[in-house]
Design a protein around this motif. Sequence first.
Motif, PDB file in Angstrom:
ATOM      1  N   ASP A  99      13.450  34.508  -3.140  1.00 40.46           N
ATOM      2  CA  ASP A  99      13.737  35.727  -3.131  1.00 40.46           C
ATOM      3  C   ASP A  99      13.479  36.440  -1.564  1.00 40.46           C
ATOM      4  O   ASP A  99      12.862  35.648  -0.615  1.00 40.46           O
ATOM      5  N   ASN A 100      14.222  37.371  -1.364  1.00 40.52           N
ATOM      6  CA  ASN A 100      14.299  37.999   0.041  1.00 40.52           C
ATOM      7  C   ASN A 100      14.832  36.582   1.252  1.00 40.52           C
ATOM      8  O   ASN A 100      14.416  36.505   2.322  1.00 40.52           O
ATOM      9  N   GLY A 101      15.635  35.865   0.513  1.00 41.89           N
ATOM     10  CA  GLY A 101      16.345  34.772   1.448  1.00 41.89           C
ATOM     11  C   GLY A 101      15.631  33.747   1.633  1.00 41.89           C
ATOM     12  O   GLY A 101      15.987  32.941   2.567  1.00 41.89           O
ATOM     13  N   ASP A 102      14.565  33.638   1.125  1.00 45.50           N
ATOM     14  CA  ASP A 102      13.318  32.633   1.283  1.00 45.50           C
ATOM     15  C   ASP A 102      13.342  31.556  -0.002  1.00 45.50           C
ATOM     16  O   ASP A 102      13.142  32.117  -1.049  1.00 45.50           O
ATOM     17  N   TYR A 103      13.643  30.415   0.129  1.00 45.64           N
ATOM     18  CA  TYR A 103      13.811  29.382  -0.919  1.00 45.64           C
ATOM     19  C   TYR A 103      12.803  28.223  -0.551  1.00 45.64           C
ATOM     20  O   TYR A 103      12.584  27.808   0.243  1.00 45.64           O
ATOM     21  N   GLY A 104      12.243  27.807  -1.828  1.00 44.26           N
ATOM     22  CA  GLY A 104      11.275  26.673  -2.041  1.00 44.26           C
ATOM     23  C   GLY A 104      11.372  26.021  -3.202  1.00 44.26           C
ATOM     24  O   GLY A 104      12.064  26.128  -4.182  1.00 44.26           O
ATOM     25  N   MET A 105      10.830  24.935  -3.144  1.00 47.65           N
ATOM     26  CA  MET A 105      10.685  24.259  -4.285  1.00 47.65           C
ATOM     27  C   MET A 105       9.075  23.868  -4.643  1.00 47.65           C
ATOM     28  O   MET A 105       8.468  23.219  -3.808  1.00 47.65           O
ATOM     29  N   LEU A 106       8.707  24.384  -5.430  1.00 49.36           N
ATOM     30  CA  LEU A 106       7.353  24.131  -6.120  1.00 49.36           C
ATOM     31  C   LEU A 106       7.294  22.933  -6.698  1.00 49.36           C
ATOM     32  O   LEU A 106       7.784  22.961  -7.654  1.00 49.36           O
ATOM     33  N   MET A 107       6.169  21.982  -6.472  1.00 48.71           N
ATOM     34  CA  MET A 107       6.499  20.824  -6.932  1.00 48.71           C
ATOM     35  C   MET A 107       4.974  20.217  -6.926  1.00 48.71           C
ATOM     36  O   MET A 107       4.193  20.129  -6.142  1.00 48.71           O
ATOM     37  N   GLY A 108       4.736  19.229  -8.230  1.00 53.52           N
ATOM     38  CA  GLY A 108       3.446  18.680  -8.258  1.00 53.52           C
ATOM     39  C   GLY A 108       3.422  17.763  -9.645  1.00 53.52           C
ATOM     40  O   GLY A 108       4.457  17.823 -10.452  1.00 53.52           O
ATOM     41  N   ARG A 109       2.471  17.126  -9.825  1.00 54.80           N
ATOM     42  CA  ARG A 109       2.070  16.055 -11.046  1.00 54.80           C
ATOM     43  C   ARG A 109       0.953  16.675 -11.775  1.00 54.80           C
ATOM     44  O   ARG A 109       0.214  17.424 -11.326  1.00 54.80           O
ATOM     45  N   LEU A 149      15.313  16.825  -0.680  1.00 50.60           N
ATOM     46  CA  LEU A 149      15.419  17.871   0.238  1.00 50.60           C
ATOM     47  C   LEU A 149      15.481  18.041   1.467  1.00 50.60           C
ATOM     48  O   LEU A 149      15.947  18.922   2.313  1.00 50.60           O
ATOM     49  N   ASN A 150      15.393  16.639   2.156  1.00 53.79           N
ATOM     50  CA  ASN A 150      15.725  16.354   3.536  1.00 53.79           C
ATOM     51  C   ASN A 150      17.313  16.813   3.702  1.00 53.79           C
ATOM     52  O   ASN A 150      17.620  17.120   5.034  1.00 53.79           O
ATOM     53  N   TYR A 151      18.017  16.768   2.557  1.00 52.35           N
ATOM     54  CA  TYR A 151      19.602  16.833   2.748  1.00 52.35           C
ATOM     55  C   TYR A 151      19.831  18.246   2.245  1.00 52.35           C
ATOM     56  O   TYR A 151      21.297  18.367   2.091  1.00 52.35           O
ATOM     57  N   ILE A 152      19.015  19.122   2.014  1.00 53.96           N
ATOM     58  CA  ILE A 152      19.383  20.372   1.383  1.00 53.96           C
ATOM     59  C   ILE A 152      18.617  21.567   2.277  1.00 53.96           C
ATOM     60  O   ILE A 152      17.551  21.709   2.215  1.00 53.96           O
ATOM     61  N   PRO A 153      19.136  21.833   3.283  1.00 57.87           N
ATOM     62  CA  PRO A 153      18.697  22.656   4.430  1.00 57.87           C
ATOM     63  C   PRO A 153      18.306  23.934   3.889  1.00 57.87           C
ATOM     64  O   PRO A 153      19.212  24.602   2.837  1.00 57.87           O
ATOM     65  N   GLY A 154      17.296  24.646   4.293  1.00 57.80           N
ATOM     66  CA  GLY A 154      17.077  25.990   3.532  1.00 57.80           C
ATOM     67  C   GLY A 154      16.086  26.139   2.494  1.00 57.80           C
ATOM     68  O   GLY A 154      15.765  27.327   1.935  1.00 57.80           O
ATOM     69  N   VAL A 155      15.629  24.769   2.017  1.00 57.48           N
ATOM     70  CA  VAL A 155      14.753  24.831   0.926  1.00 57.48           C
ATOM     71  C   VAL A 155      13.447  24.018   1.238  1.00 57.48           C
ATOM     72  O   VAL A 155      13.538  22.881   1.571  1.00 57.48           O
ATOM     73  N   ARG A 156      12.143  24.556   1.327  1.00 55.17           N
ATOM     74  CA  ARG A 156      11.165  24.182   1.670  1.00 55.17           C
ATOM     75  C   ARG A 156      10.383  23.435   0.415  1.00 55.17           C
ATOM     76  O   ARG A 156      10.492  23.838  -0.685  1.00 55.17           O
TER      77      ARG A 156
END
Length: 473
Positions: free
Chosen positions: A386-396, A448-455
């Motif tokens: 949202d607001n131009g800020d993208y991420g990947m929430l990830m866990g086990r 994600l190393n190859y997908i800029p803009g997603v932390r």
Amino acid sequence: MTMDNKVIIGYAPTRRRIFSAKDAVKYKKLIADKLREWEIEFIDIEDINEEGLLRCAEDVEPVIDKFRKARVDALFLPHCNFGSEHSCGKVAAALNVPVLLWGPRDEAPEPDGSRLRDTQCGLFATGKVLRRMQVPFTYVPNCRVDSPQFERGFRNFTAAANVVKEFRKGRILQIDTRPADFWTMMVNEGELLEKFGIQVFPITMVEFADKVLELEASGDEDVEETVRYIHDHMEVCIPEDSVRRVAALKTAMKYFARINGCNAVAIQCWDALQQALHVMPCCANALLTDEGIPVVCETDIHGAITAIMVQAAGMGRTPSFFADWSVRHPENDNGELLQHCGPWPISLAREKARLSRPFAFPEHCPGAVVSELKPGEISILRFDGDNGDYGMLMGRAKTIEGPETIGTYAWVEIPDWPKVETMIVKGPYVHHAVGIHGDILPVIYEALNYIPGVRADFYNEEQERETTYAAWN
């Protein structure tokens, strides 16, 4: 468009002229034999020159042309001796695909003190050149060809390349608008196209429902086969005419996904569909996801993007499942209920799944799956922004025992759940997530190393350390 989980590797072994050509050719063959042993599909450069090695500037354009024509999904640059760092950089920059940098560990110097390869030194040089050229790349530390570290790293890279391939061709079939009350499902479609190249292909509920009814009445073989499959693999607790409509609904989704080149589906599962067809789509979602086309509920476009990435990371070993974070475990402070009305693949059921009705809607239309998830370790992820800020929430997480409930569900335990809960609330994430059995975090982290803009946002520091270590070790 079902994921084929096939990754074509451009195999460009490299050497530098001042080191042993004989040993470079020897290692080129050893590495190629190992890839064949692992059943990796690759395109070599044997026809580029007499050695089949990337050596100098004159080899660069022919290698690029060959790999482009073969439409390689990734590039592998094994340094069979020091290697040609500028040639590697030029090829990698031109192809714009994931790049794996690695070289076999050097032997001891010869009795006279001379060295045959100096592979590790060349890896240092090529890494610098790739950074100068702003080419993202994956690195597996210098080790022997037969090392388990090489195989783990290579397979992790291949799966990451599959994620990147599917993400870059992301085209989501959107069946009708989001439910009006679900503001959480708002997305910026233009921004998804501009930032990531992801396309959304919308169709209306009217054209979708018309296709379902047409297929239901037509005697279509896919519909008939789906009806048989349901009876063979599920405990059916709804009328037979509803079974047939569910089968037609699944076939219609598959039809629209195929003709529009879509690799995921987001459907407005309620309530326009119930008004039009008087069924729930949950079982249809489950069956299509089991076939390799992930389907998500409530027109969740970001959820569909997550499902594309997660299912690709699994490389076809097991399907993903789309879930709600719902309620905390009544006794375990780190326990949480993952559930949804019934869209999880029936292959993931702990016991035989039931085809029944959901509990959450007053209409109680038929078509939902009821089953508990089979136990084990799972990865749970969410792409969002949202607001131009993208991420990947990830866990086990791991499945645990908990009270029986309705729909498709699993009780899971997550270290420091209150922290994860807070991350979801504070965003950019929401209550939807995509799960899969096994640990795919190193694959997604590398992709994600190859997908800029997603932390990458990890559940906790320990899982982040373990994932980043596993990604390169």
